[in-house]
Write a protein that holds these residues in place. Structure first.
Motif, PDB file in Angstrom:
ATOM      1  N   MET A  44      25.644  -2.063 -19.309  1.00  0.00           N
ATOM      2  CA  MET A  44      26.374  -3.884 -19.350  1.00  0.00           C
ATOM      3  C   MET A  44      26.505  -4.557 -19.961  1.00  0.00           C
ATOM      4  SD  MET A  44      23.508  -5.850 -16.779  1.00  0.00           S
ATOM      5  CE  MET A  44      23.782  -7.570 -16.392  1.00  0.00           C
ATOM      6  N   MET A  45      27.464  -5.260 -20.122  1.00  0.00           N
ATOM      7  CA  MET A  45      28.285  -6.614 -20.971  1.00  0.00           C
ATOM      8  C   MET A  45      27.359  -7.964 -20.631  1.00  0.00           C
ATOM      9  SD  MET A  45      30.202  -6.494 -23.623  1.00  0.00           S
ATOM     10  CE  MET A  45      31.467  -5.978 -23.579  1.00  0.00           C
ATOM     11  N   ALA A  46      26.706  -8.698 -21.341  1.00  0.00           N
ATOM     12  CA  ALA A  46      26.142 -10.136 -21.633  1.00  0.00           C
ATOM     13  C   ALA A  46      26.763 -10.825 -21.776  1.00  0.00           C
ATOM     14  CB  ALA A  46      25.051 -10.468 -21.469  1.00  0.00           C
ATOM     15  N   THR A  47      27.449 -11.778 -21.711  1.00  0.00           N
ATOM     16  CA  THR A  47      27.987 -13.150 -22.386  1.00  0.00           C
ATOM     17  C   THR A  47      27.050 -14.413 -22.590  1.00  0.00           C
ATOM     18  OG1 THR A  47      30.151 -12.813 -21.536  1.00  0.00           O
ATOM     19  CG2 THR A  47      29.554 -14.938 -22.362  1.00  0.00           C
ATOM     20  N   VAL A  48      26.462 -15.277 -23.561  1.00  0.00           N
ATOM     21  CA  VAL A  48      25.455 -15.444 -24.222  1.00  0.00           C
ATOM     22  C   VAL A  48      26.113 -16.372 -25.065  1.00  0.00           C
ATOM     23  CG1 VAL A  48      23.522 -13.938 -23.480  1.00  0.00           C
ATOM     24  CG2 VAL A  48      24.493 -13.939 -25.684  1.00  0.00           C
ATOM     25  N   ARG A  49      25.166 -17.606 -24.818  1.00  0.00           N
ATOM     26  CA  ARG A  49      25.627 -18.422 -26.167  1.00  0.00           C
ATOM     27  C   ARG A  49      24.357 -18.449 -27.278  1.00  0.00           C
ATOM     28  NH1 ARG A  49      24.743 -24.412 -26.135  1.00  0.00           N
ATOM     29  NH2 ARG A  49      26.210 -25.347 -28.036  1.00  0.00           N
ATOM     30  N   LEU A  50      25.048 -18.625 -28.585  1.00  0.00           N
ATOM     31  CA  LEU A  50      23.837 -18.100 -29.495  1.00  0.00           C
ATOM     32  C   LEU A  50      24.235 -19.256 -29.944  1.00  0.00           C
ATOM     33  CD1 LEU A  50      25.279 -14.481 -31.023  1.00  0.00           C
ATOM     34  CD2 LEU A  50      23.541 -15.001 -29.773  1.00  0.00           C
ATOM     35  N   LEU A  51      23.003 -20.241 -30.666  1.00  0.00           N
ATOM     36  CA  LEU A  51      22.523 -20.874 -31.590  1.00  0.00           C
ATOM     37  C   LEU A  51      21.880 -21.171 -32.750  1.00  0.00           C
ATOM     38  CD1 LEU A  51      20.805 -23.406 -28.496  1.00  0.00           C
ATOM     39  CD2 LEU A  51      23.036 -23.351 -29.435  1.00  0.00           C
ATOM     40  N   TYR A  52      21.971 -21.149 -34.329  1.00  0.00           N
ATOM     41  CA  TYR A  52      21.824 -21.059 -35.122  1.00  0.00           C
ATOM     42  C   TYR A  52      21.682 -22.526 -35.823  1.00  0.00           C
ATOM     43  CZ  TYR A  52      25.491 -17.047 -34.583  1.00  0.00           C
ATOM     44  OH  TYR A  52      25.979 -16.017 -34.219  1.00  0.00           O
ATOM     45  N   PHE A  53      20.215 -22.021 -36.515  1.00  0.00           N
ATOM     46  CA  PHE A  53      19.418 -23.051 -36.980  1.00  0.00           C
ATOM     47  C   PHE A  53      19.767 -22.910 -38.688  1.00  0.00           C
ATOM     48  CE2 PHE A  53      18.659 -23.678 -32.374  1.00  0.00           C
ATOM     49  CZ  PHE A  53      18.588 -24.660 -32.153  1.00  0.00           C
ATOM     50  N   ALA A  54      19.229 -24.168 -38.975  1.00  0.00           N
ATOM     51  CA  ALA A  54      19.155 -23.993 -41.150  1.00  0.00           C
ATOM     52  C   ALA A  54      19.547 -23.519 -41.540  1.00  0.00           C
ATOM     53  CB  ALA A  54      17.259 -23.900 -41.159  1.00  0.00           C
ATOM     54  N   SER A  55      19.016 -22.423 -42.294  1.00  0.00           N
ATOM     55  CA  SER A  55      19.666 -21.274 -42.838  1.00  0.00           C
ATOM     56  C   SER A  55      21.204 -20.634 -42.172  1.00  0.00           C
ATOM     57  CB  SER A  55      18.905 -20.433 -44.105  1.00  0.00           C
ATOM     58  OG  SER A  55      17.643 -19.876 -43.205  1.00  0.00           O
ATOM     59  N   LEU A  56      19.874 -20.101 -41.685  1.00  0.00           N
ATOM     60  CA  LEU A  56      21.357 -19.540 -40.163  1.00  0.00           C
ATOM     61  C   LEU A  56      22.774 -20.344 -40.416  1.00  0.00           C
ATOM     62  CD1 LEU A  56      18.274 -17.811 -38.133  1.00  0.00           C
ATOM     63  CD2 LEU A  56      20.264 -16.734 -40.322  1.00  0.00           C
ATOM     64  N   ARG A  57      22.482 -21.307 -39.644  1.00  0.00           N
ATOM     65  CA  ARG A  57      23.273 -22.044 -39.354  1.00  0.00           C
ATOM     66  C   ARG A  57      24.716 -22.246 -40.408  1.00  0.00           C
ATOM     67  NH1 ARG A  57      22.066 -26.859 -37.505  1.00  0.00           N
ATOM     68  NH2 ARG A  57      21.351 -27.241 -39.905  1.00  0.00           N
ATOM     69  N   GLU A  58      23.351 -21.965 -41.574  1.00  0.00           N
ATOM     70  CA  GLU A  58      25.252 -21.852 -43.385  1.00  0.00           C
ATOM     71  C   GLU A  58      25.134 -20.644 -43.424  1.00  0.00           C
ATOM     72  OE1 GLU A  58      22.610 -22.993 -46.498  1.00  0.00           O
ATOM     73  OE2 GLU A  58      21.737 -25.004 -44.970  1.00  0.00           O
ATOM     74  N   ALA A  59      24.813 -19.265 -43.135  1.00  0.00           N
ATOM     75  CA  ALA A  59      25.222 -18.095 -43.602  1.00  0.00           C
ATOM     76  C   ALA A  59      26.102 -17.461 -42.462  1.00  0.00           C
ATOM     77  CB  ALA A  59      24.024 -17.439 -43.186  1.00  0.00           C
ATOM     78  N   ALA A  60      26.250 -18.518 -40.809  1.00  0.00           N
ATOM     79  CA  ALA A  60      27.428 -17.847 -40.192  1.00  0.00           C
ATOM     80  C   ALA A  60      28.174 -19.041 -40.125  1.00  0.00           C
ATOM     81  CB  ALA A  60      26.950 -17.897 -38.726  1.00  0.00           C
ATOM     82  N   GLY A  61      27.763 -19.614 -40.827  1.00  0.00           N
ATOM     83  CA  GLY A  61      29.280 -20.737 -40.981  1.00  0.00           C
ATOM     84  C   GLY A  61      29.637 -22.134 -39.757  1.00  0.00           C
ATOM     85  N   ARG A  62      29.009 -22.024 -38.513  1.00  0.00           N
ATOM     86  CA  ARG A  62      28.523 -22.226 -37.575  1.00  0.00           C
ATOM     87  C   ARG A  62      27.272 -22.575 -36.916  1.00  0.00           C
ATOM     88  NH1 ARG A  62      31.976 -18.299 -34.467  1.00  0.00           N
ATOM     89  NH2 ARG A  62      32.687 -17.491 -36.680  1.00  0.00           N
ATOM     90  N   ASP A  63      27.463 -23.456 -35.841  1.00  0.00           N
ATOM     91  CA  ASP A  63      26.865 -24.222 -35.075  1.00  0.00           C
ATOM     92  C   ASP A  63      26.103 -23.524 -33.945  1.00  0.00           C
ATOM     93  OD1 ASP A  63      25.676 -26.854 -36.767  1.00  0.00           O
ATOM     94  OD2 ASP A  63      27.354 -27.957 -35.247  1.00  0.00           O
ATOM     95  N   ASP A  64      26.939 -22.639 -33.272  1.00  0.00           N
ATOM     96  CA  ASP A  64      26.856 -21.779 -32.263  1.00  0.00           C
ATOM     97  C   ASP A  64      27.875 -21.302 -32.091  1.00  0.00           C
ATOM     98  OD1 ASP A  64      29.134 -23.390 -30.904  1.00  0.00           O
ATOM     99  OD2 ASP A  64      27.672 -24.917 -29.978  1.00  0.00           O
ATOM    100  N   GLU A  65      27.858 -20.226 -31.338  1.00  0.00           N
ATOM    101  CA  GLU A  65      29.223 -19.688 -30.580  1.00  0.00           C
ATOM    102  C   GLU A  65      28.888 -19.018 -29.603  1.00  0.00           C
ATOM    103  OE1 GLU A  65      30.359 -15.990 -33.282  1.00  0.00           O
ATOM    104  OE2 GLU A  65      28.409 -15.903 -33.510  1.00  0.00           O
ATOM    105  N   THR A  66      29.941 -18.454 -28.846  1.00  0.00           N
ATOM    106  CA  THR A  66      29.818 -17.408 -27.384  1.00  0.00           C
ATOM    107  C   THR A  66      30.605 -16.068 -27.770  1.00  0.00           C
ATOM    108  OG1 THR A  66      30.330 -19.104 -25.766  1.00  0.00           O
ATOM    109  CG2 THR A  66      30.352 -16.664 -24.535  1.00  0.00           C
ATOM    110  N   VAL A  67      28.963 -14.930 -27.131  1.00  0.00           N
ATOM    111  CA  VAL A  67      29.200 -13.792 -27.534  1.00  0.00           C
ATOM    112  C   VAL A  67      30.036 -12.714 -26.489  1.00  0.00           C
ATOM    113  CG1 VAL A  67      28.770 -13.850 -30.111  1.00  0.00           C
ATOM    114  CG2 VAL A  67      27.224 -12.829 -28.595  1.00  0.00           C
TER     115      VAL A  67
END
Length: 81
Positions: A1-24
């Motif tokens: 089953m496929m789910a659509t979720v909004r991911l939030l990134y904080f602190a060093s994860l935000r820096e590594a991902a290069g974004r605050d959030d994304e929908t996947v």
């Protein structure tokens, strides 16, 4: 089953991902698998054992099922000064 979720990134994860959030779109069965997918996509280096995970504003367990429409936050340890 496929789910659509909004991911939030904080602190060093935000820096590594290069974004605050994304929908996947994910077929991950639980939050641990979702993090594994995300870590692979963005090259995140934090092992999940060092992180907290929250769903819709409340801390969750890594083995909780992924629910369509959820907001998932990956939270690294934060050092204070």
């Amino acid at each position: 089953m496929m789910a659509t979720v909004r991911l939030l990134y904080f602190a060093s994860l935000r820096e590594a991902a290069g974004r605050d959030d994304e929908t996947v779109h994910s077929s991950a069965g639980d939050l641990a698998a979702l993090y594994a997918e995300t870590a692979a996509r963005h090259g995140l280096q934090w092992p999940r054992e060092r992180l907290r995970v929250a769903v819709d504003g409340a801390f969750a367990c890594w083995d909780d099922a992924l629910a369509d429409g959820s907001e998932v936050a990956f939270i690294p340890p934060v050092s204070g000064g």
